[in-house]
Scaffold this motif. Structure first.
Motif, mmCIF file in Angstrom:
data_model
loop_
_atom_site.group_PDB
_atom_site.id
_atom_site.type_symbol
_atom_site.label_atom_id
_atom_site.label_comp_id
_atom_site.label_asym_id
_atom_site.label_seq_id
_atom_site.Cartn_x
_atom_site.Cartn_y
_atom_site.Cartn_z
ATOM 1 N N VAL A 39 68.183 45.198 -0.708
ATOM 2 C CA VAL A 39 69.221 45.363 0.315
ATOM 3 C C VAL A 39 68.618 45.137 1.697
ATOM 4 O O VAL A 39 69.143 44.382 2.532
ATOM 5 N N LEU A 40 67.452 45.770 1.909
ATOM 6 C CA LEU A 40 66.733 45.619 3.173
ATOM 7 C C LEU A 40 66.441 44.148 3.456
ATOM 8 O O LEU A 40 66.630 43.662 4.577
ATOM 9 N N GLY A 41 65.983 43.449 2.417
ATOM 10 C CA GLY A 41 65.638 42.042 2.568
ATOM 11 C C GLY A 41 66.823 41.210 3.009
ATOM 12 O O GLY A 41 66.739 40.431 3.955
ATOM 13 N N VAL A 64 68.065 39.192 11.416
ATOM 14 C CA VAL A 64 66.917 38.658 12.151
ATOM 15 C C VAL A 64 66.819 37.148 11.976
ATOM 16 O O VAL A 64 66.580 36.412 12.929
ATOM 17 N N GLY A 65 67.023 36.690 10.740
ATOM 18 C CA GLY A 65 66.827 35.264 10.472
ATOM 19 C C GLY A 65 68.021 34.406 10.832
ATOM 20 O O GLY A 65 67.885 33.390 11.499
ATOM 21 N N VAL A 66 69.227 34.812 10.394
ATOM 22 C CA VAL A 66 70.383 33.931 10.548
ATOM 23 C C VAL A 66 71.125 34.199 11.856
ATOM 24 O O VAL A 66 71.337 33.303 12.666
ATOM 25 N N LEU A 88 58.617 43.595 3.134
ATOM 26 C CA LEU A 88 57.847 44.133 2.010
ATOM 27 C C LEU A 88 57.168 45.442 2.394
ATOM 28 O O LEU A 88 57.087 46.371 1.589
ATOM 29 N N GLY A 89 56.707 45.524 3.653
ATOM 30 C CA GLY A 89 55.949 46.699 4.059
ATOM 31 C C GLY A 89 56.797 47.832 4.607
ATOM 32 O O GLY A 89 56.283 48.921 4.841
ATOM 33 N N ILE A 130 63.931 36.623 -2.384
ATOM 34 C CA ILE A 130 64.897 36.542 -1.292
ATOM 35 C C ILE A 130 64.486 35.480 -0.274
ATOM 36 O O ILE A 130 65.295 34.680 0.181
ATOM 37 N N PHE A 131 63.196 35.470 0.091
ATOM 38 C CA PHE A 131 62.753 34.583 1.161
ATOM 39 C C PHE A 131 62.163 33.278 0.634
ATOM 40 O O PHE A 131 61.631 32.487 1.408
ATOM 41 N N ASN A 132 62.243 33.109 -0.685
ATOM 42 C CA ASN A 132 61.788 31.859 -1.268
ATOM 43 C C ASN A 132 60.311 31.587 -0.994
ATOM 44 O O ASN A 132 59.927 30.479 -0.636
#
Lengths: 366, 308
Positions: free
Chosen positions: B146-148, B155-157, B182-183, B254-256
């Motif tokens: 979910v966080l990802g 943040v990304g899109v 991840l962290g 998720i981030f490929n």
């Protein structure tokens, strides 16, 4: 009756023993003879009528202010760990919020029909593709999935699976891990060594990795469901509880009450069950509460990866997994089950946190 | 010290053997034909079945099979996966990205977790402490996938602060966002551990002594409080490497990110059992070694601990 000598020296008859109130008549009797040389009052004071008719030459303990300070009631007596913890907990807002949320989740899991607008697994419920990825509307407060299903009803319906996996796994882990830890801690020696190494082996495999391997075995693949998932999570989850239980048992193993029980001839099993395990339960319950949250996360993670609960079963992890591909155009079907999942886990972690604080008086000091 | 190291390495052997035996046993020895497990849903052709029988010594007794597998594992010969590639080649190609990802996650959680935790612990009960405690609980409770998605989306899109997916090269700059995701959960746990330990040590006698003899606040905090608070944190960071490996499967998906987790996920969906066993075995080795390093770190953190 040598103990009466002690009470005799104590003019107000301060009972060190909480049960002393029952002996008040006897105390009054002794007080009457207080001016006689010590040791001369060897007469029988245990009779039922003894002392009742005696005259008092000091104010009666019940009429002096001393009575206030000296009185002992059951409520004022040192309370048990759990009662003390409960007193602490009642006042904590985090505990109250967490407990209410958990209660709500349990009610939703038991009686989803009270909450959903339509039963998502009923034959009459149809997911209409014309609603695909639809926005929230009246009666459908959380919008629609890519298949046109009502997100809200699915979130409600998915509660039961997640909660059941978390609850059953926690019970299994506490029973198995607790038993193994208690045996290792109580008997020590080679049993401890073997069980500790066994725990290390399972501990070296992180929960998700171990579960991934087992869940893709042919047998588990063929029987995917709540029970197989519980078995797998218990298999890799027990060492943590076992370690904590072992530590707690080692701590109380040589306590006075255990030594006295042993010298009274209570069997090993009896001591373990009656004395050691109940006294070692506090840390186990704290960790178990927090782990319940982690097991729910593990279930949803495995379902998300497609190897947890079967796709036919409604669960938050499956819903998120289904909705993830359309996430950028319609994030809501990921968001709502994610929120439900996070809130549930959060309340279990908060509950465990509050329990830890309440059960550990040392951590309470400012 | 050298003796302790040898002893610990010897203790690793049964754990490693046990864990690999467990995985091996689960994949190859469960009821039914091991070829079913190896071949997945689709089943093998007779040729592949014969090759697998040959490769895993399936005709031999169980322990012969297991030890020949372990022998191969230790000499770097992991056999071939379903698409016929050498597993060691696949792992070698995928490892750098995962290692970079794990390093970013570890650095992130260590630096931010310890700094925030230290500050919260020194001002226990203050507004920063209370806020940080609640926020960290929320972060712990949100599952990593979910966080990802949330981080990737915002943040990304939406905000365009980082690349939402990773390029084939998987450079350091590509991996910052996945590394932080991840962290994040471990960050919250490091923070809480540090905060508790610091709050406890801040009122210790030796801290009062250090202050009383006129040491600067900075030195008291750094040398006397922080260093003494690091043991539970170091233990956690060592054990966390295992959790990071598990989390990497989700994050890399998720981030490929073309890393180990991605390979493991692919192997799982294809039912590529040899690949799964190899990846998990390698992860167990990493986990055991990380815990050994943490044990050695104890002596540096707390000189009272002597290795005998």
């Amino acid at each position: 009756m040598p103990e009466n000598n002690i009470e005799n020296n104590d003019a107000a008859g301060r009972g060190l023993d909480p049960e002393a109130r029952g002996r008040e008549a006897a105390v009054r009797e002794v007080r009457d003879t207080a001016d006689t040389p010590a040791g001369s009052h060897q007469k029988d004071i245990g009779g039922p009528s003894a002392g009742l008719m005696m005259e008092h030459f000091v104010a009666d303990a019940t009429t002096t202010p001393v009575a206030e300070t000296d009185s002992r009631s059951a409520e004022g007596a040192p309370v048990s760990l759990w009662r003390d913890a409960w007193r602490q907990l009642r006042k904590k807002p985090t505990f109250i919020i967490a407990a209410l949320l958990i209660l709500l989740v349990i009610v939703v899991a038991l009686l989803p029909q009270l909450f959903w607008t339509e039963n998502p697994s009923a034959a009459s419920t149809q997911c209409l593709l014309e609603n695909s990825n639809g926005k929230a509307s009246a009666g459908h407060p959380m919008g629609f999935t890519a298949q046109g299903c009502d997100v809200y009803s699915r979130v409600i319906a998915g509660t039961r699976a997640s909660l059941m996996v978390g609850l059953l796994t926690t019970i299994g882990v506490v029973v198995i891990g607790g038993l193994i830890g208690a045996l290792a801690g109580y008997f020590g020696g080679w049993i401890d060594g073997v069980l500790a190494r066994l725990g290390d082996v399972f501990f070296a495999l992180p929960l998700i990795l171990g579960a991934l391997v087992v869940m893709q075995l042919p047998f588990f693949k063929a029987h995917r469901g709540v029970w197989t998932l519980v078995v797998v999570l218990v298999l890799f989850g027990w060492p943590q509880i076992a370690r904590i239980m072992r530590g707690a048992v080692v701590e109380v193993r040589n306590a006075d009450y255990v030594v006295s029980a042993r010298s009274l001839g209570v069997s090993s099993l009896g001591i373990l069950m009656r004395h050691i395990i109940p006294n070692a339960m506090a840390p186990v319950i704290v960790i178990a509460t927090i782990s319940l949250g982690t097991f729910i996360v593990a279930e949803s993670t495995l379902s998300y990866l497609g190897i947890g609960l079967p796709p036919s079963m409604m669960s938050w992890g499956n819903d998120i997994s289904d909705a993830k591909d359309a996430f950028r155009s319609n994030p809501m079907p990921v968001f709502w089950p994610g929120l439900a999942l996070s809130l549930t886990v959060l309340s279990f972690i908060m509950l465990g946190d509050a329990l830890r604080d309440a059960l550990d008086p040392k951590a309470r000091k400012k | 010290m050298a003796w302790y190291l040898v002893k610990r390495l010897l203790q690793l052997i049964p754990v490693f053997l046990g864990a690999t035996l467990l995985v091996y046993f689960l994949v190859f020895m469960t009821p039914g034909d091991p070829l079913d497990a190896l071949c997945g849903d689709k089943g093998c052709t007779p040729g592949v079945a014969a090759a697998l029988t040959e490769q895993y010594h399936l005709g031999d007794p169980f322990f012969v099979q297991y030890f020949s597998y372990i022998g191969g594992l230790l000499t770097g010969d992991l056999g071939v996966n379903f698409s016929g590639r050498e597993i060691s080649d696949v792992l070698a190609g995928a490892f750098p990205a995962t290692v970079r990802l794990a390093i970013i996650a570890l650095i992130f959680e260590a630096i931010f977790g310890i700094t925030f935790g230290l500050y919260a612990g020194l001002k226990k009960g203050g507004w920063f402490d209370s806020t940080v405690l609640v926020v960290s609980l929320v972060v712990i409770a949100v599952p990593i996938f979910v966080l990802g998605f949330v981080m990737q989306y915002f943040v990304g899109v939406k905000w365009g602060l980082a690349k939402p997916t990773v390029s084939g090269a998987a450079d350091w700059s590509d991996l910052i966002l996945p590394g932080i995701v991840l962290g994040l959960v471990s960050f919250a746990q490091v923070l809480r551990l540090t905060r508790t330990a610091v709050a406890e040590n801040a009122s210790a006698d030796y801290v009062r002594t250090a202050t009383a003899k006129g040491l600067t606040r900075g030195r008291v905090v750094r040398v006397h409080i922080l260093r003494n608070s690091m043991i539970p944190v170091a233990t956690f960071l060592g054990m966390d490497l295992g959790a990071l490996m598990g989390g990497a499967i989700v994050t890399e998906g998720i981030f490929n990110v073309p890393g180990i987790g991605n390979q493991l996920y692919k192997a799982l969906t294809l039912g590529d059992a040899p690949m799964v066993v190899s990846v998990v075995s390698v992860m167990v080795i990493i986990f055991c070694v990380a815990n050994l390093l943490v044990d050695l770190l104890y002596a540096w953190l707390d000189p009272r601990i002597r290795y005998a």
